[in-house]
Design a protein around this motif. Sequence first.
Motif, PDB file in Angstrom:
ATOM      1  N   PHE A  81     -41.386 -20.689   3.464  1.00 44.44           N
ATOM      2  CA  PHE A  81     -42.403 -19.915   4.181  1.00 44.44           C
ATOM      3  C   PHE A  81     -43.765 -19.963   3.502  1.00 44.44           C
ATOM      4  O   PHE A  81     -44.786 -19.823   4.175  1.00 44.44           O
ATOM      5  N   THR A  82     -43.824 -20.174   2.177  1.00 39.89           N
ATOM      6  CA  THR A  82     -45.122 -20.203   1.508  1.00 39.89           C
ATOM      7  C   THR A  82     -45.690 -21.621   1.418  1.00 39.89           C
ATOM      8  O   THR A  82     -46.802 -21.882   1.871  1.00 39.89           O
ATOM      9  N   ASP A  83     -44.912 -22.554   0.855  1.00 36.33           N
ATOM     10  CA  ASP A  83     -45.441 -23.894   0.578  1.00 36.33           C
ATOM     11  C   ASP A  83     -45.279 -24.861   1.745  1.00 36.33           C
ATOM     12  O   ASP A  83     -46.238 -25.472   2.200  1.00 36.33           O
ATOM     13  N   ILE A  84     -44.047 -25.004   2.222  1.00 41.95           N
ATOM     14  CA  ILE A  84     -43.754 -26.040   3.214  1.00 41.95           C
ATOM     15  C   ILE A  84     -44.401 -25.727   4.563  1.00 41.95           C
ATOM     16  O   ILE A  84     -44.914 -26.620   5.235  1.00 41.95           O
ATOM     17  N   ALA A  85     -44.406 -24.454   4.960  1.00 42.67           N
ATOM     18  CA  ALA A  85     -45.023 -24.093   6.246  1.00 42.67           C
ATOM     19  C   ALA A  85     -46.511 -24.431   6.254  1.00 42.67           C
ATOM     20  O   ALA A  85     -47.036 -24.925   7.251  1.00 42.67           O
ATOM     21  N   ALA A  86     -47.183 -24.189   5.145  1.00 43.72           N
ATOM     22  CA  ALA A  86     -48.610 -24.505   5.063  1.00 43.72           C
ATOM     23  C   ALA A  86     -48.842 -26.010   5.123  1.00 43.72           C
ATOM     24  O   ALA A  86     -49.821 -26.485   5.716  1.00 43.72           O
ATOM     25  N   LYS A  87     -47.929 -26.769   4.525  1.00 43.84           N
ATOM     26  CA  LYS A  87     -48.052 -28.228   4.496  1.00 43.84           C
ATOM     27  C   LYS A  87     -47.984 -28.829   5.898  1.00 43.84           C
ATOM     28  O   LYS A  87     -48.675 -29.796   6.204  1.00 43.84           O
ATOM     29  N   TYR A  88     -47.151 -28.244   6.784  1.00 47.65           N
ATOM     30  CA  TYR A  88     -46.934 -28.799   8.124  1.00 47.65           C
ATOM     31  C   TYR A  88     -47.637 -28.006   9.226  1.00 47.65           C
ATOM     32  O   TYR A  88     -47.296 -28.150  10.389  1.00 47.65           O
ATOM     33  N   GLN A  89     -48.618 -27.183   8.877  1.00 45.75           N
ATOM     34  CA  GLN A  89     -49.242 -26.287   9.860  1.00 45.75           C
ATOM     35  C   GLN A  89     -49.890 -27.051  11.014  1.00 45.75           C
ATOM     36  O   GLN A  89     -49.835 -26.619  12.156  1.00 45.75           O
ATOM     37  N   ASP A  90     -50.475 -28.213  10.733  1.00 46.76           N
ATOM     38  CA  ASP A  90     -51.171 -28.956  11.786  1.00 46.76           C
ATOM     39  C   ASP A  90     -50.308 -30.069  12.385  1.00 46.76           C
ATOM     40  O   ASP A  90     -50.809 -30.914  13.117  1.00 46.76           O
ATOM     41  N   ARG A  91     -49.012 -30.067  12.097  1.00 44.37           N
ATOM     42  CA  ARG A  91     -48.104 -31.115  12.593  1.00 44.37           C
ATOM     43  C   ARG A  91     -47.150 -30.509  13.619  1.00 44.37           C
ATOM     44  O   ARG A  91     -46.542 -29.481  13.363  1.00 44.37           O
ATOM     45  N   ASN A  92     -47.018 -31.164  14.764  1.00 44.23           N
ATOM     46  CA  ASN A  92     -46.137 -30.661  15.823  1.00 44.23           C
ATOM     47  C   ASN A  92     -44.814 -31.417  15.829  1.00 44.23           C
ATOM     48  O   ASN A  92     -44.636 -32.367  16.567  1.00 44.23           O
ATOM     49  N   GLY A  93     -43.884 -30.987  14.990  1.00 44.52           N
ATOM     50  CA  GLY A  93     -42.566 -31.616  14.952  1.00 44.52           C
ATOM     51  C   GLY A  93     -42.555 -32.878  14.107  1.00 44.52           C
ATOM     52  O   GLY A  93     -43.585 -33.321  13.594  1.00 44.52           O
ATOM     53  N   GLY A  94     -41.365 -33.459  13.939  1.00 43.98           N
ATOM     54  CA  GLY A  94     -41.218 -34.675  13.155  1.00 43.98           C
ATOM     55  C   GLY A  94     -41.472 -34.441  11.688  1.00 43.98           C
ATOM     56  O   GLY A  94     -42.228 -35.170  11.055  1.00 43.98           O
ATOM     57  N   TYR A  95     -40.831 -33.417  11.122  1.00 42.63           N
ATOM     58  CA  TYR A  95     -41.074 -33.062   9.724  1.00 42.63           C
ATOM     59  C   TYR A  95     -40.197 -33.846   8.762  1.00 42.63           C
ATOM     60  O   TYR A  95     -40.408 -33.790   7.557  1.00 42.63           O
ATOM     61  N   VAL A 130     -35.879 -20.111   0.946  1.00 43.88           N
ATOM     62  CA  VAL A 130     -36.563 -19.547   2.117  1.00 43.88           C
ATOM     63  C   VAL A 130     -37.974 -19.125   1.741  1.00 43.88           C
ATOM     64  O   VAL A 130     -38.925 -19.365   2.487  1.00 43.88           O
ATOM     65  N   LYS A 131     -38.134 -18.524   0.557  1.00 44.78           N
ATOM     66  CA  LYS A 131     -39.459 -18.115   0.096  1.00 44.78           C
ATOM     67  C   LYS A 131     -40.382 -19.334  -0.033  1.00 44.78           C
ATOM     68  O   LYS A 131     -41.525 -19.317   0.435  1.00 44.78           O
ATOM     69  N   ASP A 132     -39.868 -20.415  -0.647  1.00 46.72           N
ATOM     70  CA  ASP A 132     -40.659 -21.646  -0.768  1.00 46.72           C
ATOM     71  C   ASP A 132     -40.976 -22.232   0.604  1.00 46.72           C
ATOM     72  O   ASP A 132     -42.076 -22.730   0.835  1.00 46.72           O
ATOM     73  N   ALA A 148     -40.579 -21.295   9.965  1.00 50.15           N
ATOM     74  CA  ALA A 148     -41.482 -20.979   8.856  1.00 50.15           C
ATOM     75  C   ALA A 148     -42.936 -21.024   9.305  1.00 50.15           C
ATOM     76  O   ALA A 148     -43.768 -20.252   8.822  1.00 50.15           O
ATOM     77  N   LYS A 149     -43.260 -21.924  10.228  1.00 51.56           N
ATOM     78  CA  LYS A 149     -44.631 -21.998  10.723  1.00 51.56           C
ATOM     79  C   LYS A 149     -45.012 -20.764  11.526  1.00 51.56           C
ATOM     80  O   LYS A 149     -46.175 -20.372  11.547  1.00 51.56           O
ATOM     81  N   LYS A 150     -44.030 -20.139  12.207  1.00 54.09           N
ATOM     82  CA  LYS A 150     -44.315 -18.875  12.896  1.00 54.09           C
ATOM     83  C   LYS A 150     -44.721 -17.823  11.882  1.00 54.09           C
ATOM     84  O   LYS A 150     -45.686 -17.097  12.092  1.00 54.09           O
TER      85      LYS A 150
END
Length: 113
Positions: free
Chosen positions: A77-91, A73-75, A52-54
Amino acid sequence: MAGYRKLGRESGHRDLMLRNLVTSLIKSGRIETTDTRAKETKRLADKMITLAKKGDLHARRQALAYMTDETVVKDLFTDIAAKYQDRNGGYTRIIKVGPRRGDAAEMVILELV
């Protein structure tokens, strides 16, 4: 040695069970399950969030092919991906709850961080 846990299921049943667990985790944010199932689900859920971050079309189609609900999947790619954009793993995080009453299986809560 296999790179995954068999969970006492045949491959088709195991794959669908894990797909459902990943979909439920991303849909609700937290699920309660056994320890070994949670460890496998964590591995796959982290892969879905990385996709999703890609954010490109190919990643979206890969996620749609894996997860069982298009709205999730829509949620993702829109909400969760933005939430973890600056996090590298460990979600995800695993919190131990204790043994299950019926068979004393170690129960945990698996949740998104």
